[in-house]
Design an enzyme around this catalytic site. Structure first.
Site, PDB file in Angstrom:
ATOM      1  N   LYS A  27       0.917  -1.214   0.030  1.00 41.19           N
ATOM      2  CA  LYS A  27      -0.087  -0.151  -0.161  1.00 41.19           C
ATOM      3  C   LYS A  27       0.947   1.342   0.062  1.00 41.19           C
ATOM      4  O   LYS A  27       0.687   2.066  -0.757  1.00 41.19           O
ATOM      5  CB  LYS A  27      -0.987   0.062   1.354  1.00 41.19           C
ATOM      6  CG  LYS A  27      -1.721   1.158   1.524  1.00 41.19           C
ATOM      7  CD  LYS A  27      -2.167   1.491   2.539  1.00 41.19           C
ATOM      8  CE  LYS A  27      -0.972   2.077   3.568  1.00 41.19           C
ATOM      9  NZ  LYS A  27      -1.431   2.462   4.998  1.00 41.19           N
ATOM     10  N   GLY A 109      -4.723   7.346   5.907  1.00 42.84           N
ATOM     11  CA  GLY A 109      -3.704   8.470   6.184  1.00 42.84           C
ATOM     12  C   GLY A 109      -2.853   9.120   5.062  1.00 42.84           C
ATOM     13  O   GLY A 109      -2.507  10.224   5.031  1.00 42.84           O
ATOM     14  N   SER A 212       8.470   6.280  12.115  1.00 41.40           N
ATOM     15  CA  SER A 212       8.464   5.405  11.286  1.00 41.40           C
ATOM     16  C   SER A 212       9.346   6.086   9.813  1.00 41.40           C
ATOM     17  O   SER A 212       8.989   6.325   8.765  1.00 41.40           O
ATOM     18  CB  SER A 212       7.108   5.806  10.632  1.00 41.40           C
ATOM     19  OG  SER A 212       6.077   5.227  11.364  1.00 41.40           O
ATOM     20  N   GLU A 331       3.589   0.352  12.589  1.00 38.52           N
ATOM     21  CA  GLU A 331       2.680  -0.560  12.279  1.00 38.52           C
ATOM     22  C   GLU A 331       2.608  -1.848  12.415  1.00 38.52           C
ATOM     23  O   GLU A 331       1.791  -2.813  12.312  1.00 38.52           O
ATOM     24  CB  GLU A 331       2.567  -0.354  10.734  1.00 38.52           C
ATOM     25  CG  GLU A 331       3.669  -0.963   9.848  1.00 38.52           C
ATOM     26  CD  GLU A 331       3.753  -0.298   8.565  1.00 38.52           C
ATOM     27  OE1 GLU A 331       4.174  -1.132   7.441  1.00 38.52           O
ATOM     28  OE2 GLU A 331       3.595   0.887   8.108  1.00 38.52           O
ATOM     29  N   ARG A 403      -5.355  -3.823  11.255  1.00 38.22           N
ATOM     30  CA  ARG A 403      -4.063  -4.224  11.887  1.00 38.22           C
ATOM     31  C   ARG A 403      -4.651  -5.065  13.241  1.00 38.22           C
ATOM     32  O   ARG A 403      -4.239  -6.122  13.693  1.00 38.22           O
ATOM     33  CB  ARG A 403      -2.979  -3.723  12.210  1.00 38.22           C
ATOM     34  CG  ARG A 403      -2.480  -3.050  10.698  1.00 38.22           C
ATOM     35  CD  ARG A 403      -1.016  -2.949  10.732  1.00 38.22           C
ATOM     36  NE  ARG A 403      -0.447  -2.129   9.471  1.00 38.22           N
ATOM     37  CZ  ARG A 403      -0.260  -2.858   8.234  1.00 38.22           C
ATOM     38  NH1 ARG A 403      -0.477  -4.210   8.316  1.00 38.22           N
ATOM     39  NH2 ARG A 403      -0.074  -2.050   7.273  1.00 38.22           N
ATOM     40  N   LYS A 428      -9.069  -2.847   4.106  1.00 40.01           N
ATOM     41  CA  LYS A 428      -8.015  -1.504   3.873  1.00 40.01           C
ATOM     42  C   LYS A 428      -6.854  -1.698   3.107  1.00 40.01           C
ATOM     43  O   LYS A 428      -6.834  -0.812   2.450  1.00 40.01           O
ATOM     44  CB  LYS A 428      -8.154  -0.889   5.276  1.00 40.01           C
ATOM     45  CG  LYS A 428      -7.465   0.283   5.139  1.00 40.01           C
ATOM     46  CD  LYS A 428      -7.278   0.786   6.677  1.00 40.01           C
ATOM     47  CE  LYS A 428      -6.206   1.822   7.021  1.00 40.01           C
ATOM     48  NZ  LYS A 428      -6.668   3.121   6.386  1.00 40.01           N
TER      49      LYS A 428
END
Length: 445
Positions: A27, A109, A212, A331, A403, A428
């Site tokens: 993604k 996001g 991240s 994540e 998740r 998603k």
């Protein structure tokens, strides 16, 4: 319309899993590639894209702004199909960006943060709206930066959705300071559109720890591959400063890597059942955060081998606790927390306070749901403390968070009678998850 209350009986593993699972495309790569292709000076191809809710929201948003996106069954076919229906390759045809238009961000996001700078380059007003949860997710870093760079944004002072970006056809750009400690996507959003700003952009992060970082490195690598000149802290620049020079972006022919974060539940299944799972096409070199699973899950009791078949992960059935800083790979936290709840020793997951601002408050949700099955999870200032306990069945609520849903499925592999609420929310980023999960177990969905 998804039934958010539907319960999915998580299948119990009858023994060690032994499977090869082909994971759809990334993604993060797909949505970055779409933005860069839309801003390029010439058409480009995106091959093996992920087709999920988040990426289809991105394709539809770009189309709304005037970008042409055609989906072909394969690179040699002349038959055009709609991206909402499928396609092995997407052709992106840049065009003049224009409004008025309304963009539905859902709860993605990447869409809510990457597209406002694109909208500032459009001619006309672009309204951004989305799911109720999207109103609670921070956007101040992008909104404040766009205003500082010369854009007009109406958000009624919320620093969040809904809002309208009044595009003027161009943006001055230049230096800007932001606090991106709540989301690295604030930095990526400005860098992706930066080549199209009149003066480029210089983004200076002034807040706390930047989460991240692999996602920012992914943005930089993809910009450079599209012909952009990018200066970064890693390339000898100032700490916490990224510069993108104004210039044309190239149309590319890009093959999207498998989504390594979405491989997590399948690798974890091998770990906790003492089985073996192979993920084909695992890249030898990548900026995806999910690549850290090799090290993390090995530390928790498994072993992995990367060869021409892909990545093969083998578990022993014995799961060890772990003390790990996940600030770069937040994540992955839900899946690691689920595995840790089945471990034989204590785990400490650190560096992920920013997860309270994700699709849901992931730290609170994981604590509540694992404890609801008999676990012993305590929230800390920046993570979770997980002590081993014998778990029992029950309902695992997912809060419309993909998740959380896969974490519940993981627990259900070894804990009888776990029912996962709204497993469909996995669409998603991971379409057909239930089918892939049953297939891994040698069952029919």
């Amino acid at each position: 319309m998804t039934d958010n209350t539907a319960l999915w009986p998580a299948p119990l593993a009858s023994g060690p899993v032994d499977a090869t699972v082909t994971v759809p495309g990334s993604k993060s790569v797909t949505n970055r590639a779409l933005v860069l292709a839309a801003l390029a000076a010439e058409p480009g191809w995106i091959r093996r894209p992920l087709r999920s809710r988040d990426t289809l929201l991105m394709t539809e948003a770009l189309r709304t702004l005037g970008v042409g996106i055609e989906a072909l069954p394969n690179s040699s076919s002349a038959a055009v199909v709609d991206p909402g229906l499928g396609g092995d390759a997407w052709r992106v045809i840049p065009a003049g960006l224009h409004g008025p238009a309304t963009v539905d961000v859902g709860n993605a996001g990447t869409v809510m943060r990457f597209l406002p700078p694109v909208a500032a380059l459009a001619d006309g007003p672009i309204r951004f709206d989305g799911d109720p949860r999207s109103y609670e997710r921070p956007l101040h870093g992008v909104i404040d930066a766009l205003r500082a760079l010369g854009a007009r944004v109406d958000d009624d002072g919320r620093g969040a959705l809904p809002m309208t970006v009044h595009g003027g056809g161009s943006l001055t750009g230049g230096p800007v300071e932001i606090d991106a400690s709540s989301s690295s996507q604030f930095v990526s959003a400005l860098l992706l559109s930066g080549p199209r700003f009149n003066q480029g952009v210089e983004v200076r992060h002034t807040g706390g720890v930047l989460p991240s970082m692999p996602h920012i490195r992914m943005t930089v690598d993809m910009l450079r591959a599209a012909g952009a000149q990018v200066d970064t802290p890693e390339s000898g620049g100032e700490p916490n400063v990224w510069r993108v020079t104004a210039g044309a972006l190239l149309g590319r022919d890009l093959v999207v890597e498998p989504d390594l974060s979405n491989a997590q539940p399948f690798l974890a299944a091998a770990l906790i059942t003492g089985g073996r799972v192979t993920i084909p096409d695992w890249p030898a070199h990548t900026t995806q955060p999910g690549d850290a699973l090799r090290e993390i899950f090995t530390a928790m009791g498994g072993s992995c081998e990367l060869d021409e078949r892909g990545l093969t992960f083998t578990g022993t059935g014995k799961v060890q606790g772990i003390d790990v800083d996940l600030s770069d790979v937040g994540e992955l936290t839900p899946g690691i927390a689920a595995v840790a709840a089945l471990a034989d020793s204590e785990s400490v997951l650190r560096g992920v306070a920013h997860l309270r601002l994700h699709e849901t408050d992931r730290l609170a949700a994981l604590t509540k749901e694992i404890n609801g099955l008999g676990g012993d999870v305590t929230e800390t200032a920046d993570g979770l403390l997980i002590r081993p306990r014998t778990l029992h069945g029950g309902t695992f609520h997912t809060y419309e968070d993909h998740r959380l849903a896969t974490a519940g499925a993981l627990l259900g592999l070894t804990v009888p009678d776990v029912a996962v609420e709204n497993i469909a929310t996995t669409a998603k980023t991971l379409p057909d998850f239930p089918e892939l999960w049953h297939g891994m177990l040698g069952e029919r969905a």
